[in-house]
Design a protein around this motif. Structure first.
Motif, PDB file in Angstrom:
ATOM      1  N   PRO A   4      -3.539  20.553 -12.966  1.00  0.00           N
ATOM      2  CA  PRO A   4      -3.420  20.286 -11.526  1.00  0.00           C
ATOM      3  C   PRO A   4      -2.292  19.296 -11.262  1.00  0.00           C
ATOM      4  O   PRO A   4      -2.057  18.381 -12.032  1.00  0.00           O
ATOM      5  N   CYS A   5      -1.627  19.523 -10.176  1.00  0.00           N
ATOM      6  CA  CYS A   5      -0.521  18.647  -9.773  1.00  0.00           C
ATOM      7  C   CYS A   5      -1.092  17.456  -9.020  1.00  0.00           C
ATOM      8  O   CYS A   5      -1.861  17.612  -8.078  1.00  0.00           O
ATOM      9  N   SER A   6      -0.744  16.253  -9.460  1.00  0.00           N
ATOM     10  CA  SER A   6      -1.256  15.075  -8.763  1.00  0.00           C
ATOM     11  C   SER A   6      -0.432  14.829  -7.510  1.00  0.00           C
ATOM     12  O   SER A   6       0.792  14.927  -7.538  1.00  0.00           O
ATOM     13  N   PRO A   7      -1.102  14.506  -6.418  1.00  0.00           N
ATOM     14  CA  PRO A   7      -0.366  14.265  -5.168  1.00  0.00           C
ATOM     15  C   PRO A   7       0.422  12.961  -5.242  1.00  0.00           C
ATOM     16  O   PRO A   7       0.037  12.026  -5.930  1.00  0.00           O
ATOM     17  N   GLU A   8       1.501  12.929  -4.539  1.00  0.00           N
ATOM     18  CA  GLU A   8       2.324  11.718  -4.459  1.00  0.00           C
ATOM     19  C   GLU A   8       1.578  10.679  -3.640  1.00  0.00           C
ATOM     20  O   GLU A   8       0.919  11.006  -2.660  1.00  0.00           O
ATOM     21  N   GLN A   9       1.682   9.440  -4.042  1.00  0.00           N
ATOM     22  CA  GLN A   9       1.044   8.359  -3.299  1.00  0.00           C
ATOM     23  C   GLN A   9       2.075   7.672  -2.416  1.00  0.00           C
ATOM     24  O   GLN A   9       3.213   7.451  -2.837  1.00  0.00           O
ATOM     25  N   PHE A  10       1.639   7.337  -1.217  1.00  0.00           N
ATOM     26  CA  PHE A  10       2.457   6.562  -0.300  1.00  0.00           C
ATOM     27  C   PHE A  10       2.073   5.095  -0.427  1.00  0.00           C
ATOM     28  O   PHE A  10       0.903   4.759  -0.579  1.00  0.00           O
ATOM     29  N   LEU A  11       3.060   4.222  -0.364  1.00  0.00           N
ATOM     30  CA  LEU A  11       2.826   2.788  -0.394  1.00  0.00           C
ATOM     31  C   LEU A  11       3.287   2.178   0.918  1.00  0.00           C
ATOM     32  O   LEU A  11       4.363   2.495   1.413  1.00  0.00           O
ATOM     33  N   HIS A  12       2.470   1.306   1.466  1.00  0.00           N
ATOM     34  CA  HIS A  12       2.867   0.556   2.656  1.00  0.00           C
ATOM     35  C   HIS A  12       3.645  -0.683   2.214  1.00  0.00           C
ATOM     36  O   HIS A  12       3.634  -1.055   1.043  1.00  0.00           O
ATOM     37  N   LEU A  13       4.306  -1.323   3.144  1.00  0.00           N
ATOM     38  CA  LEU A  13       5.166  -2.458   2.833  1.00  0.00           C
ATOM     39  C   LEU A  13       4.423  -3.544   2.054  1.00  0.00           C
ATOM     40  O   LEU A  13       4.955  -4.097   1.089  1.00  0.00           O
ATOM     41  N   ALA A  14       3.201  -3.860   2.460  1.00  0.00           N
ATOM     42  CA  ALA A  14       2.437  -4.897   1.757  1.00  0.00           C
ATOM     43  C   ALA A  14       2.238  -4.525   0.286  1.00  0.00           C
ATOM     44  O   ALA A  14       2.331  -5.380  -0.599  1.00  0.00           O
ATOM     45  N   GLU A  15       1.989  -3.245   0.018  1.00  0.00           N
ATOM     46  CA  GLU A  15       1.814  -2.794  -1.364  1.00  0.00           C
ATOM     47  C   GLU A  15       3.126  -2.858  -2.129  1.00  0.00           C
ATOM     48  O   GLU A  15       3.151  -3.260  -3.298  1.00  0.00           O
ATOM     49  N   VAL A  16       4.218  -2.480  -1.476  1.00  0.00           N
ATOM     50  CA  VAL A  16       5.537  -2.551  -2.106  1.00  0.00           C
ATOM     51  C   VAL A  16       5.859  -4.000  -2.457  1.00  0.00           C
ATOM     52  O   VAL A  16       6.323  -4.291  -3.565  1.00  0.00           O
ATOM     53  N   GLU A  35      20.178  -0.443  -3.201  1.00  0.00           N
ATOM     54  CA  GLU A  35      19.640  -0.811  -4.508  1.00  0.00           C
ATOM     55  C   GLU A  35      18.132  -0.586  -4.608  1.00  0.00           C
ATOM     56  O   GLU A  35      17.541  -0.837  -5.648  1.00  0.00           O
ATOM     57  N   PHE A  36      17.511  -0.148  -3.519  1.00  0.00           N
ATOM     58  CA  PHE A  36      16.064   0.049  -3.483  1.00  0.00           C
ATOM     59  C   PHE A  36      15.796   1.344  -2.725  1.00  0.00           C
ATOM     60  O   PHE A  36      16.531   1.694  -1.805  1.00  0.00           O
ATOM     61  N   PRO A  37      14.740   2.075  -3.107  1.00  0.00           N
ATOM     62  CA  PRO A  37      14.436   3.343  -2.406  1.00  0.00           C
ATOM     63  C   PRO A  37      14.242   3.137  -0.907  1.00  0.00           C
ATOM     64  O   PRO A  37      13.701   2.119  -0.475  1.00  0.00           O
ATOM     65  N   MET A  38      14.686   4.099  -0.165  1.00  0.00           N
ATOM     66  CA  MET A  38      14.539   4.050   1.289  1.00  0.00           C
ATOM     67  C   MET A  38      13.115   4.431   1.689  1.00  0.00           C
ATOM     68  O   MET A  38      12.468   5.226   1.016  1.00  0.00           O
ATOM     69  N   GLU A  39      12.662   3.839   2.778  1.00  0.00           N
ATOM     70  CA  GLU A  39      11.341   4.170   3.291  1.00  0.00           C
ATOM     71  C   GLU A  39      11.361   5.536   3.955  1.00  0.00           C
ATOM     72  O   GLU A  39      12.418   6.050   4.319  1.00  0.00           O
ATOM     73  N   ILE A  40      10.176   6.088   4.112  1.00  0.00           N
ATOM     74  CA  ILE A  40       9.983   7.337   4.842  1.00  0.00           C
ATOM     75  C   ILE A  40       9.297   6.962   6.144  1.00  0.00           C
ATOM     76  O   ILE A  40       8.286   6.272   6.142  1.00  0.00           O
ATOM     77  N   ARG A  41       9.869   7.380   7.237  1.00  0.00           N
ATOM     78  CA  ARG A  41       9.292   7.076   8.554  1.00  0.00           C
ATOM     79  C   ARG A  41       8.230   8.115   8.890  1.00  0.00           C
ATOM     80  O   ARG A  41       8.472   9.310   8.815  1.00  0.00           O
ATOM     81  N   LEU A  42       7.052   7.636   9.258  1.00  0.00           N
ATOM     82  CA  LEU A  42       5.965   8.492   9.717  1.00  0.00           C
ATOM     83  C   LEU A  42       5.698   8.127  11.169  1.00  0.00           C
ATOM     84  O   LEU A  42       4.987   7.181  11.459  1.00  0.00           O
ATOM     85  N   ALA A  46       5.278   3.707  11.799  1.00  0.00           N
ATOM     86  CA  ALA A  46       4.758   3.714  10.432  1.00  0.00           C
ATOM     87  C   ALA A  46       5.864   4.076   9.441  1.00  0.00           C
ATOM     88  O   ALA A  46       6.677   4.960   9.690  1.00  0.00           O
ATOM     89  N   GLN A  47       5.874   3.349   8.334  1.00  0.00           N
ATOM     90  CA  GLN A  47       6.837   3.635   7.281  1.00  0.00           C
ATOM     91  C   GLN A  47       6.148   3.441   5.939  1.00  0.00           C
ATOM     92  O   GLN A  47       5.295   2.573   5.787  1.00  0.00           O
ATOM     93  N   VAL A  48       6.515   4.277   4.974  1.00  0.00           N
ATOM     94  CA  VAL A  48       5.935   4.221   3.646  1.00  0.00           C
ATOM     95  C   VAL A  48       7.029   4.453   2.612  1.00  0.00           C
ATOM     96  O   VAL A  48       8.131   4.903   2.940  1.00  0.00           O
ATOM     97  N   TRP A  49       6.722   4.124   1.373  1.00  0.00           N
ATOM     98  CA  TRP A  49       7.609   4.399   0.251  1.00  0.00           C
ATOM     99  C   TRP A  49       6.850   5.278  -0.717  1.00  0.00           C
ATOM    100  O   TRP A  49       5.622   5.187  -0.828  1.00  0.00           O
ATOM    101  N   LEU A  50       7.568   6.135  -1.433  1.00  0.00           N
ATOM    102  CA  LEU A  50       6.936   6.954  -2.454  1.00  0.00           C
ATOM    103  C   LEU A  50       6.679   6.085  -3.681  1.00  0.00           C
ATOM    104  O   LEU A  50       7.589   5.401  -4.173  1.00  0.00           O
TER     105      LEU A  50
END
Length: 64
Positions: A4-16, A35-42, A46-50
């Motif tokens: 099974p393929c594991s789903p990607e987890q989203f991280l919020h800023l506090a977690e990052v 120099e750092f991955p860009m956030e994904i806007r939801l 709301a914004q998250v990082w992979l």
């Protein structure tokens, strides 16, 4: 047998911040310097990082 393929987890800023040790300003400054991955806007606010992107960045910082 297919694994099974594991789903990607989203991280919020506090977690990052907690995972990387960077401050909020440090995260955004590193993004601005590409120099750092860009956030994904939801939506508008709301914004998250992979998680995989953040983990890869951590590995690169440690020289692994």
């Amino acid at each position: 047998m297919t694994l099974p393929c594991s789903p990607e987890q989203f991280l919020h800023l506090a977690e990052v911040r907690n995972i990387t040790g960077l401050s909020t300003e440090g995260v955004y400054a590193a993004q601005a310097d590409m120099e750092f991955p860009m956030e994904i806007r939801l939506g508008q606010t709301a914004q998250v990082w992979l998680n995989s992107d953040v983990q890869k960045w951590i590995e690169e910082q440690s020289g692994s």
